[in-house]
Design an enzyme around this catalytic site. Structure first.
Site, short mmCIF file in Angstrom:
data_model
loop_
_atom_site.label_atom_id
_atom_site.label_comp_id
_atom_site.label_asym_id
_atom_site.label_seq_id
_atom_site.Cartn_x
_atom_site.Cartn_y
_atom_site.Cartn_z
N HIS A 1 0.82 -1.23 0.00
CA HIS A 1 0.00 0.00 0.00
C HIS A 1 0.85 1.27 0.00
O HIS A 1 0.29 2.36 -0.04
CB HIS A 1 -0.93 -0.01 1.22
CG HIS A 1 -2.02 -1.04 1.12
ND1 HIS A 1 -3.33 -0.73 0.84
CD2 HIS A 1 -1.98 -2.38 1.22
CE1 HIS A 1 -4.05 -1.83 0.79
NE2 HIS A 1 -3.26 -2.86 1.02
N ASP B 1 3.30 9.36 -1.21
CA ASP B 1 2.17 8.54 -0.81
C ASP B 1 1.98 7.44 -1.84
O ASP B 1 2.12 7.69 -3.03
CB ASP B 1 0.89 9.39 -0.73
CG ASP B 1 0.01 8.98 0.44
OD1 ASP B 1 -0.01 7.78 0.75
OD2 ASP B 1 -0.65 9.86 1.03
#
Ligand code: ADP
Ligand code: G6P
Length: 463
Positions: A158, A372
């Site tokens: 992730h 991110d």
């Protein structure tokens, strides 16, 4: 259909009714609600134990079986606070300066991965599709293979996967890449991540790589001859549900209270875990520059930053929290008036419904992580807008989401002057342009939502 078994460090049972800040838990819950299956992992509790680790407790909620267990204080310190969050997390987010290196925490990381394998093995059946999530559990597949588990094993990361230059700093890099080669399928958010992973596999000699489909897919032959695939699956959100939720929540009493408190002022919103990867000090500085450069925004714009504390036992998280409190106090001290507070800084979580109403009430969504993996908040903000009068997304180029959301105002989050300029532009963007940008992004979010993400991954894992 084969049974799906999801394994992650963080498990967020739906029955607790609490909202979990963090993309992994939000996405897995949405994905499992549809398909059902087992979700195995840590129950969030620390057990002061001396005896042998407990077996997982099973709880059924609809089609999901939660199988969770506590961590001992030592495992929590060494594996979760230590190796996962003080070594891997900063490195994966390009923060070599914040990473600590410690043989004891690596030992703890391997020990907890072996423990997870021991505890989940009795629950597994031969036909299961086993899907392991995130950086906490890279070696779990290898541990399961060592216990004779031959079923299809998948892994999804992730976070970003950084370039080999960064990962070279990690003493265990070779071990971890070899461990990832024990899976059948390794998933990443973007082609950049996959490309960097492919380079690492080649550079460490863990395997040979053939990149196909313009870099969206890699066939890997591991050093021991095993074949696996690495592929790109950009995670998404439950778009239709969020659109509906936001349309209702936009009219709710809570959203109305927020609107009333603004007395006609424009609202900029930021929603993030309180993490140094989210670029919050730079964001506060950019907002200050907006007020400095464009004084017409004084008393006319409010910035609501929601940032619930995260991983608060790790020193770097304590440092950033103090820094933000100081900055918010300083900026408010400089600019506030008796009837206007420029920054509203809240360290708490909100339910998804309330949050969607807040997104809808905001003219600008400010999402500026320094790095991110994807960033779900960017996608949630767009899905929550009123299509007839949408707000503007200001998005970091260094978030995976920027690859799919080119109609946002893309910024370099380190360049606070550029962010201030884009904020000013967003606050004054004509309706026609706002609608054009919003509808293009919404169309993509509708076409590729969390269900497509899960289906694509599971189909690829099923082979
Ligand atoms: P990360 O996974 O690094 O935290 P993401 O943006 O991908 O970042 O995911 C964050 C998720 O957590 C989103 O679904 C967001 O709605 C949720 N979230 C973040 N902050 C809050 C909060 N204060 N209250 C409730 N949910 C939150
Ligand atoms: C990110 C990570 C997840 C993690 C989440 C919340 O999304 O990729 O693995 O669950 O942050 O962090 P926490 O440490 O509270 O689980």
């Amino acid at each position: 259909m084969n049974r799906l078994v999801i394994i992650s460090n963080r498990v967020a049972p739906v029955s607790e009714g609490k909202s979990q800040a963090g993309g992994l838990a939000v996405a897995i819950l949405e994905a499992l609600k549809r398909q059902g299956g087992i979700w195995f992992g840590w129950n969030g509790e620390i057990e002061e134990r001396t005896q042998a680790p407990a077996d997982p407790v099973l709880k059924q909620a609809g089609s999901i079986t939660y199988a969770t267990m506590p961590l001992s204080r030592r495992d929590h310190d060494e594996y979760y606070n230590g190796y996962a969050n003080a070594t891997l997390w900063p490195l994966l987010h390009y923060r070599l300066d914040l990473a600590s290196f410690d043989a004891v925490t690596y030992e703890g990381y391997r020990r907890v991965n072996a423990l997870f394998a021991d505890k989940v093995t009795p629950l597994l059946r031969t036909q299961d599709l086993v899907w392991v999530h995130d950086y906490h559990l890279m070696p779990l597949g290898q541990e399961l293979r060592r216990r004779g588990q031959g079923q299809r094993l998948g892994f999804f990361l992730h976070t970003p996967w950084p370039s080999p230059e960064i990962l070279n700093a990690l003493p265990a890099m070779q071990d971890l890449i070899e461990a990832l080669c024990a899976y059948d399928l390794v998933g990443f958010h973007t082609r950049d991540d996959l490309g960097c992973f492919a380079q690492c596999v080649t550079a460490t000699g863990a395997g040979t790589v053939e990149l196909v489909d313009d870099g969206a897919w890699a066939r890997i032959t591991a050093a021991d001859g095993r074949q696996l695939e690495a592929r790109v699956f950009p995670i998404s959100i439950d778009t239709a549900n969020l659109e509906k939720l936001a349309a209702h929540a936009g009219q709710s009493e809570t959203t109305q209270r927020l609107r009333d408190s603004l007395v006609g002022r424009a609202l900029i919103i930021g929603v993030d875990r309180l993490d140094y990867s989210k670029g919050l000090p730079q964001r506060f500085a950019a907002f200050q520059e907006l007020l400095d450069r464009y004084p017409e925004n004084l008393s006319a714009v409010s910035f609501l930053q929601i940032a619930p504390p995260s991983r608060s036992e790790v020193t770097e998280y304590q440092v950033i929290r103090r820094e933000l409190e100081t900055m918010a106090g300083h900026i408010n001290g400089l600019f506030a008036d008796f009837d206007w507070m420029p920054i509203r800084y809240l360290n708490r979580s909100f339910g998804r419904r309330v949050l969607s109403g807040f997104y809808r009430a905001a003219q600008v969504g400010l999402v500026t992580p320094l790095r991110d993996g994807m960033n779900l908040v960017a996608k949630e903000y767009v899905a929550a807008q009123d299509p007839d009068d949408p707000g503007v997304l200001v998005l970091s180029r260094f978030a995976g989401a920027s690859r799919e959301m080119g109609e946002a105002l893309l910024v370099n989050p380190y360049d606070t002057g550029e962010v201030a300029e884009c904020l000013q532009r967003a606050l004054h963007m004509p309706l026609v342009e706002r609608k054009e940008r919003h509808s293009a992004m919404l169309r993509r979010l509708r076409a590729y939502d969390i269900t497509r993400w899960r289906e694509d991954y599971v189909a690829a894992l099923a082979g």
